[in-house]
Scaffold this motif. Structure first.
Motif, PDB file in Angstrom:
ATOM      1  N   HIS A 153      -1.244  -2.827   6.200  1.00 45.31           N
ATOM      2  CA  HIS A 153       0.135  -3.241   5.922  1.00 45.31           C
ATOM      3  C   HIS A 153       1.121  -2.736   6.975  1.00 45.31           C
ATOM      4  O   HIS A 153       1.950  -3.522   7.462  1.00 45.31           O
ATOM      5  N   ARG A 182      -9.652   8.107  10.768  1.00 40.84           N
ATOM      6  CA  ARG A 182      -9.659   8.696   9.426  1.00 40.84           C
ATOM      7  C   ARG A 182     -11.068   9.096   8.993  1.00 40.84           C
ATOM      8  O   ARG A 182     -11.264  10.159   8.394  1.00 40.84           O
ATOM      9  N   TYR A 193      -6.792   3.147  -1.281  1.00 35.71           N
ATOM     10  CA  TYR A 193      -6.264   2.272  -0.237  1.00 35.71           C
ATOM     11  C   TYR A 193      -6.406   2.876   1.165  1.00 35.71           C
ATOM     12  O   TYR A 193      -5.866   2.336   2.129  1.00 35.71           O
ATOM     13  N   GLY A 194      -7.147   3.989   1.276  1.00 37.64           N
ATOM     14  CA  GLY A 194      -7.119   4.768   2.508  1.00 37.64           C
ATOM     15  C   GLY A 194      -7.728   4.116   3.722  1.00 37.64           C
ATOM     16  O   GLY A 194      -7.405   4.488   4.855  1.00 37.64           O
ATOM     17  N   HIS A 245       7.169   3.347   3.327  1.00 42.20           N
ATOM     18  CA  HIS A 245       6.909   2.578   2.107  1.00 42.20           C
ATOM     19  C   HIS A 245       8.117   1.721   1.747  1.00 42.20           C
ATOM     20  O   HIS A 245       7.967   0.561   1.317  1.00 42.20           O
ATOM     21  N   ALA A 249       0.819  -1.203   0.000  1.00 38.39           N
ATOM     22  CA  ALA A 249       0.000   0.000   0.000  1.00 38.39           C
ATOM     23  C   ALA A 249       0.859   1.262   0.000  1.00 38.39           C
ATOM     24  O   ALA A 249       1.997   1.260   0.497  1.00 38.39           O
ATOM     25  N   PRO A 250       0.340   2.364  -0.537  1.00 40.72           N
ATOM     26  CA  PRO A 250       1.063   3.640  -0.465  1.00 40.72           C
ATOM     27  C   PRO A 250       1.316   4.040   0.983  1.00 40.72           C
ATOM     28  O   PRO A 250       0.526   3.732   1.881  1.00 40.72           O
ATOM     29  N   ALA A 251       2.434   4.713   1.197  1.00 37.80           N
ATOM     30  CA  ALA A 251       2.810   5.164   2.537  1.00 37.80           C
ATOM     31  C   ALA A 251       3.865   6.251   2.386  1.00 37.80           C
ATOM     32  O   ALA A 251       4.455   6.399   1.305  1.00 37.80           O
ATOM     33  N   GLU A 289      -3.414   1.032   3.521  1.00 43.00           N
ATOM     34  CA  GLU A 289      -2.587   2.047   4.174  1.00 43.00           C
ATOM     35  C   GLU A 289      -2.549   1.862   5.692  1.00 43.00           C
ATOM     36  O   GLU A 289      -1.614   2.328   6.350  1.00 43.00           O
TER      37      GLU A 289
END
Length: 281
Positions: free
Chosen positions: A257, A222, A249-250, A187, A180-182, A254
């Motif tokens: 992972h 969130r 992916y929020g 990341h 996932a993006p980070a 995110e």
């Protein structure tokens, strides 16, 4: 003025070089990714990440139940219908399979912890992301995307039951490219240790562990931040109109992972849980 032109020229040159490097890497990465994956799998065994260990906590059993979710009123595609049939065929009666829909959702809502107020305005995919988190924390058991299973889950349930140090069992993440993006530093750690992460499509969890508690708490934090914007621009299926604030992916990768790294010594991997990952829609 001349100095501004020089600065702008240098910036343009730097950006063009970055684009060229990115294009070159995108062209070669698919060919070298399997070798990188193999190297990273070896590295994470030799040099495990730092873990948050929590000792002497009582653990609850994971009920022999698999939750599947269909969060909208839209009909399932033929592929999804076949996938649900395959999950049931491989698991029942040894493992109960429960399809949660808008009609049955209230049966699983905990009275002293209602769903987040933003739930109904989420995109359908984000309802699923939030709801699996909620169910794994409060009820535990299994979760599977509506994708065809490849084996019975009776063995994986038994493996988790026999390991009191394990809080969650799932299939290993498939590549460093799908983490996932980070933020940049995190990341990089997720990519380096991708082989310790669990995939997001199928797992079995004990209820009310520190992992599931942190997972649900961060998802709801969130949603608190996004709530007003979600109400102004409600989601659709996989995203939403302009102004819908939730990244793809929020509400899942995110959050999940990084928690896999934080609690990796309490995770177990079992390839029997890998669902069909292609041509499932």
């Amino acid at each position: 003025m001349r100095s501004d032109r020089v600065v702008n020229h240098l910036r343009s040159t730097k950006h063009a070089a970055w684009l060229a490097r990115r294009a070159a890497w995108s062209a070669i990465e698919p060919g070298v990714a399997p070798a990188i994956d193999a190297g990273l799998r070896f590295y994470t065994v030799a040099r495990p990440p730092r873990s948050e260990l929590v000792h002497d906590l009582p653990v609850e059993p994971a009920p022999r139940r698999i939750f599947c979710l269909w969060t909208g009123v839209n009909p399932m595609s033929p592929n999804r219908v076949r996938a649900m049939g395959e999950i049931r065929r491989l698991n029942e009666p040894e493992v109960e399979v429960v399809l949660v829909t808008p009609r049955t959702l209230a049966d699983w809502v905990v009275p002293d912890h209602p769903l987040h107020p933003a739930y109904e305005d989420l995109a359908l995919i984000h309802r699923s992301d939030y709801l699996r988190t909620y169910l794994m924390h409060h009820h535990g058991g299994g979760y599977s995307d509506v994708k065809a299973a490849r084996a019975s889950w009776a063995g994986p349930f038994k493996a988790l039951e026999g390991d009191p140090e394990a809080w969650m069992l799932g299939y290993p993440e498939v590549s460093y490219r799908v983490v996932a993006p980070a933020p940049k530093r995190l990341h990089r750690q997720l990519q380096v240790h991708y082989a310790r992460l669990l995939g997001n499509g199928a797992y079995i969890a004990r209820p009310r562990t520190p992992l599931t508690r942190a997972w649900l708490s961060e998802a709801e934090r969130r949603l608190d931040l996004w709530r007003d914007d979600i109400a102004r621009a409600p989601g659709e299926v996989s995203s939403g109109p302009p102004g819908y604030p939730v990244p793809f992916y929020g509400l899942l990768g995110e959050i999940f992972h990084p928690l896999c790294l934080r609690f990796h010594e309490h995770l177990r991997q079992d390839p029997r849980l890998v669902p069909q990952l292609h041509d499932y829609k």
